[in-house]
Design an enzyme around this catalytic site. Structure first.
Site, short mmCIF file in Angstrom:
data_model
loop_
_atom_site.label_atom_id
_atom_site.label_comp_id
_atom_site.label_asym_id
_atom_site.label_seq_id
_atom_site.Cartn_x
_atom_site.Cartn_y
_atom_site.Cartn_z
N LYS A 14 26.11 46.97 41.02
CA LYS A 14 25.58 45.96 40.11
C LYS A 14 24.22 45.44 40.59
O LYS A 14 23.29 45.31 39.81
CB LYS A 14 26.55 44.78 39.96
CG LYS A 14 27.90 45.17 39.39
CD LYS A 14 28.77 43.95 39.07
CE LYS A 14 29.25 43.18 40.29
NZ LYS A 14 30.19 43.90 41.16
N ARG A 89 33.91 36.37 35.96
CA ARG A 89 34.91 37.12 36.73
C ARG A 89 36.33 36.75 36.34
O ARG A 89 37.27 37.29 36.90
CB ARG A 89 34.73 36.82 38.21
CG ARG A 89 34.01 37.94 38.99
CD ARG A 89 33.81 37.39 40.38
NE ARG A 89 33.63 38.37 41.41
CZ ARG A 89 32.46 38.71 41.93
NH1 ARG A 89 31.34 38.25 41.44
NH2 ARG A 89 32.41 39.55 42.94
N ARG A 128 27.56 49.70 53.17
CA ARG A 128 26.65 48.60 52.87
C ARG A 128 26.70 47.54 53.97
O ARG A 128 25.68 46.89 54.26
CB ARG A 128 27.04 47.98 51.52
CG ARG A 128 26.08 46.89 51.05
CD ARG A 128 26.32 46.49 49.62
NE ARG A 128 27.39 45.52 49.49
CZ ARG A 128 27.82 45.03 48.32
NH1 ARG A 128 27.29 45.46 47.19
NH2 ARG A 128 28.79 44.15 48.27
N ARG A 134 26.70 41.26 55.39
CA ARG A 134 27.73 40.47 54.71
C ARG A 134 29.07 40.65 55.40
O ARG A 134 29.59 41.75 55.48
CB ARG A 134 27.85 40.90 53.24
CG ARG A 134 26.75 40.34 52.37
CD ARG A 134 26.87 40.81 50.94
NE ARG A 134 28.16 40.52 50.32
CZ ARG A 134 28.41 40.71 49.03
NH1 ARG A 134 27.46 41.17 48.24
NH2 ARG A 134 29.60 40.43 48.54
N ARG A 146 39.24 41.84 47.84
CA ARG A 146 38.25 41.72 46.76
C ARG A 146 38.56 42.70 45.65
O ARG A 146 38.43 42.39 44.47
CB ARG A 146 36.83 41.96 47.30
CG ARG A 146 36.35 40.79 48.15
CD ARG A 146 35.18 41.18 49.03
NE ARG A 146 33.97 41.48 48.30
CZ ARG A 146 32.98 42.23 48.79
NH1 ARG A 146 33.07 42.75 50.00
NH2 ARG A 146 31.90 42.44 48.08
P1 AMP Z 1 29.48 39.34 44.91
O1 AMP Z 1 28.17 39.17 45.59
O2 AMP Z 1 29.34 39.37 43.40
O3 AMP Z 1 30.24 40.51 45.44
O4 AMP Z 1 30.35 38.04 45.22
C1 AMP Z 1 30.73 37.72 46.54
C2 AMP Z 1 31.80 36.65 46.53
O5 AMP Z 1 31.29 35.46 45.91
C3 AMP Z 1 33.05 36.99 45.74
O6 AMP Z 1 33.97 37.74 46.52
C4 AMP Z 1 33.58 35.59 45.42
O7 AMP Z 1 34.20 34.99 46.55
C5 AMP Z 1 32.30 34.82 45.16
N1 AMP Z 1 31.92 34.89 43.72
C6 AMP Z 1 30.83 35.50 43.20
N2 AMP Z 1 30.80 35.38 41.85
C7 AMP Z 1 31.91 34.68 41.53
C8 AMP Z 1 32.46 34.25 40.29
N3 AMP Z 1 31.88 34.54 39.11
N4 AMP Z 1 33.62 33.54 40.33
C9 AMP Z 1 34.23 33.24 41.49
N5 AMP Z 1 33.78 33.64 42.68
C10 AMP Z 1 32.63 34.36 42.72
#
Ligand code: AMP
Length: 191
Positions: A14, A89, A128, A134, A146
């Protein structure tokens, strides 16, 4: 306005594809994950709260995430549109986003869902981790969490947009350029 939800499990690409969409369609990129990470870096209250969930691979609560997203959208009054990356999400987030965009006299144009099978995701995330720094990419248990959260809570959001005829699935396996072209050809008819 062109408002795209870029959807897919962790590691689907993404972030990478967002960069190309921003460049082509001149959109504002809103990645909730990136916004949380910058709050963690800045040691804000929001960052502290988000970190406790992110470290476990759990979702940050809807109310917190939705409020944050709304205030980010309002910072960009005169944009051509948005790429929502990592949001919504949950179905509650999708409903809140619809209502909020409606109040701004706009709406989601299309959900573009990148599809990548689970073993490939795990391989990509571990790789990654070597460059992203991260913590949630480096730990196999957190990765598994996740992906489970994605399957249980996030994948159902697809039906929300399918029911509105705003859903397109894209094969997320192949070269980055090929995948970008697939996404462009899904979006271009909506311009
Ligand atoms: P990402 O960078 O999109 O992989 O998000 C990393 C982490 O941020 C996720 O595993 C969640 O803990 C949190 N997070 C990101 N976007 C959301 C969302 N829309 N709703 C809830 N938690 C989120």
């Amino acid at each position: 306005m062109l408002n795209i939800v870029l959807f897919g499990p962790p590691g689907a690409g993404k972030g990478t594809q967002s960069e190309r969409l921003i460049a082509k369609y001149d959109l504002v990129h809103l990645s909730t994950g990136d916004i949380f990470r910058s709050n963690i870096k800045g040691e804000t209250d929001l960052g502290k709260l988000a970190k406790s969930y992110m470290d476990q691979g759990q979702l940050v609560p809807d109310s917190v995430t939705i409020d944050m997203l709304r205030s980010e959208v309002l910072k960009h009054e005169n944009t051509n549109g948005f790429i929502f990356d990592g949001f919504p999400r949950t179905n509650a987030q999708a409903e809140a986003l619809d209502a909020f965009l409606d109040s701004l006299n706009t709406s989601i144009t299309l959900m573009v869902a990148l599809e990548v099978e689970e073993n490939e995701l795990k391989t990509r995330l571990m790789k990654r981790a070597e460059v992203s720094g991260r913590a949630d990419d480096a730990n196999p248990e957190v990765i598994a969490n996740r992906i489970a959260v994605y399957n249980n809570e996030t994948a159902p959001v697809k039906s929300f947009y399918q029911n509105q005829n705003k859903f397109v699935a894209i094969d997320g396996i192949g070269s980055i350029d090929d995948i970008t072209l697939r996404i462009f050809s899904a979006i271009d008819p909506h311009l």
